[in-house]
Design an enzyme around this catalytic site. Structure first.
Site, PDB file in Angstrom:
ATOM      1  N   HIS A   1      -2.031   0.432  -9.686  1.00  0.00           N
ATOM      2  CA  HIS A   1      -2.472  -0.371  -8.719  1.00  0.00           C
ATOM      3  C   HIS A   1      -3.499  -1.983  -9.625  1.00  0.00           C
ATOM      4  CE1 HIS A   1      -3.746  -0.945  -4.286  1.00  0.00           C
ATOM      5  NE2 HIS A   1      -3.738  -1.977  -5.140  1.00  0.00           N
TER       6      HIS A   1
ATOM      7  N   ARG B   1       0.714  -1.114   0.395  1.00  0.00           N
ATOM      8  CA  ARG B   1       0.225  -0.164   0.126  1.00  0.00           C
ATOM      9  C   ARG B   1       0.828   1.002   0.423  1.00  0.00           C
ATOM     10  NH1 ARG B   1      -3.313  -3.061  -0.791  1.00  0.00           N
ATOM     11  NH2 ARG B   1      -5.881  -2.965  -0.012  1.00  0.00           N
TER      12      ARG B   1
ATOM     13  N   GLU C   1      -4.619   7.029  -5.253  1.00  0.00           N
ATOM     14  CA  GLU C   1      -3.748   6.890  -5.943  1.00  0.00           C
ATOM     15  C   GLU C   1      -5.661   7.671  -7.340  1.00  0.00           C
ATOM     16  OE1 GLU C   1      -4.914   2.672  -5.484  1.00  0.00           O
ATOM     17  OE2 GLU C   1      -2.296   2.678  -5.042  1.00  0.00           O
TER      18      GLU C   1
END
Length: 320
Positions: A281, A233, A262
């Site tokens: 991601h 993360r 993000e």
């Protein structure tokens, strides 16, 4: 199943049509903006990491029984509110381990061998020849340091064996069985692991204890030829310190599949670093893996609605 018999599920994540069809076969899916008249009928939330499951969202649905989280991480879910209301939370460990490990290796190799930079040079209309002294960094036979020897860390280590690498790992506790399985060596001190490793992959879980565990001091302990990869993360990394480390030559390069937030703000210094590769991601984003994750989530939602045992459930007992 007749539409009238299907449970109503609030959909906080979208999928390609062939995967969306799996959800709609099981449930009446309710998208954001369509839920006002159905608030009392909705008994489940289907979500991915992109949707924060906040107290306000949870309280919109008075008859909510379960949150079906189609991911292994659940730091985007307000677990305290779920625990207080008796809302169960499912998640999808194990099924995405291999795909995420593949992504870690994709980023490591791309950063070490400067694949993205090389692609730009090869495609640039102004390129008239190639520099024979344009080098990357060795991966095979080097030392790999893994931070977090959980399910994904083990898969990353398995792949390192195929590259003939020496494998070190740092974890909250020694994992003797896993050491034997993948031929890894436990290093109690994170600083020692960073100093000894030629390349470092971060795959520890997000928590208050791991917040910014990689900061200026840690990057300063790494080798100047080291590659840093994060598939955990974004909150685990002080991204300003990483940008400084990349621009100053403290480390050689980095590969990130996760950032905080993000996406990053468009003026973030990391985006102007030529020696970093960032993916959006997509560690688990293969059709094979997402189908498997979706299937687990569907089963978890049904179990939550029916009051049955879930295939994989977040333990909320300590939060009551």
């Amino acid at each position: 199943m007749d539409t009238s018999d299907k449970p109503y599920v609030y959909q906080g994540a979208t999928f390609p049509p062939e995967l969306q069809a799996l959800l709609e076969h099981e449930f009446n899916m309710v998208r954001p903006g369509e839920d006002e008249a159905l608030r009392e009928k909705i008994t489940a939330i289907f979500c991915f990491v992109t949707l924060p499951i906040t107290k306000d969202l949870l309280e919109r649905f008075p008859n909510l029984k379960v949150v079906g989280n189609c991911a292994v991480g659940y730091n985007h879910v307000d677990l305290k509110t779920c625990a207080a209301r008796g809302i169960r939370v499912g998640y999808t460990p194990n099924v995405l381990n291999a795909a995420t490990a593949d992504m870690a290796w994709t980023l490591l190799l791309a950063a070490a061998r400067r694949v993205v930079e090389g692609d730009r040079i090869a495609k640039n209309p102004a390129t008239s020849g190639f520099d024979t002294n344009w080098y990357g960094y060795q991966v095979s036979s080097m030392t790999l340091g893994i931070i977090g020897m959980g399910r994904i860390g083990i898969e990353i280590a398995k792949r390192a064996g195929g590259f003939g690498m020496r494998i070190l790992y740092h974890n909250r506790q020694k994992r003797s069985g896993e050491e034997e399985l993948v031929g890894a060596t436990y290093v109690p001190s994170l600083r020692d692991l960073l100093a000894q490793s030629d390349h470092v992959v971060l795959c520890a879980p997000a928590s208050k204890d791991t917040y910014h565990m990689m900061a200026a001091e840690q990057f300063g302990a790494m080798k100047r030829t080291a590659i840093f990869v994060n598939v955990s993360r974004g909150t685990l990394v002080d991204q300003g310190a990483l940008a400084d480390a990349l621009t100053s030559g403290t480390i050689a390069a980095a590969g990130l599949d996760v950032t905080d937030p993000e996406p990053l703000p468009r003026d973030h210094p990391l985006l102007s670093c030529p020696n970093i590769t960032i993916t959006p991601h997509t560690g688990s984003a293969t059709f094979h893996t997402r189908r498997a994750m979706l299937s687990v989530t569907i089963r978890n939602i049904w179990a939550g609605i029916k009051g049955e045992e879930m295939e994989s459930e977040v333990n909320l007992s300590s939060l009551h």
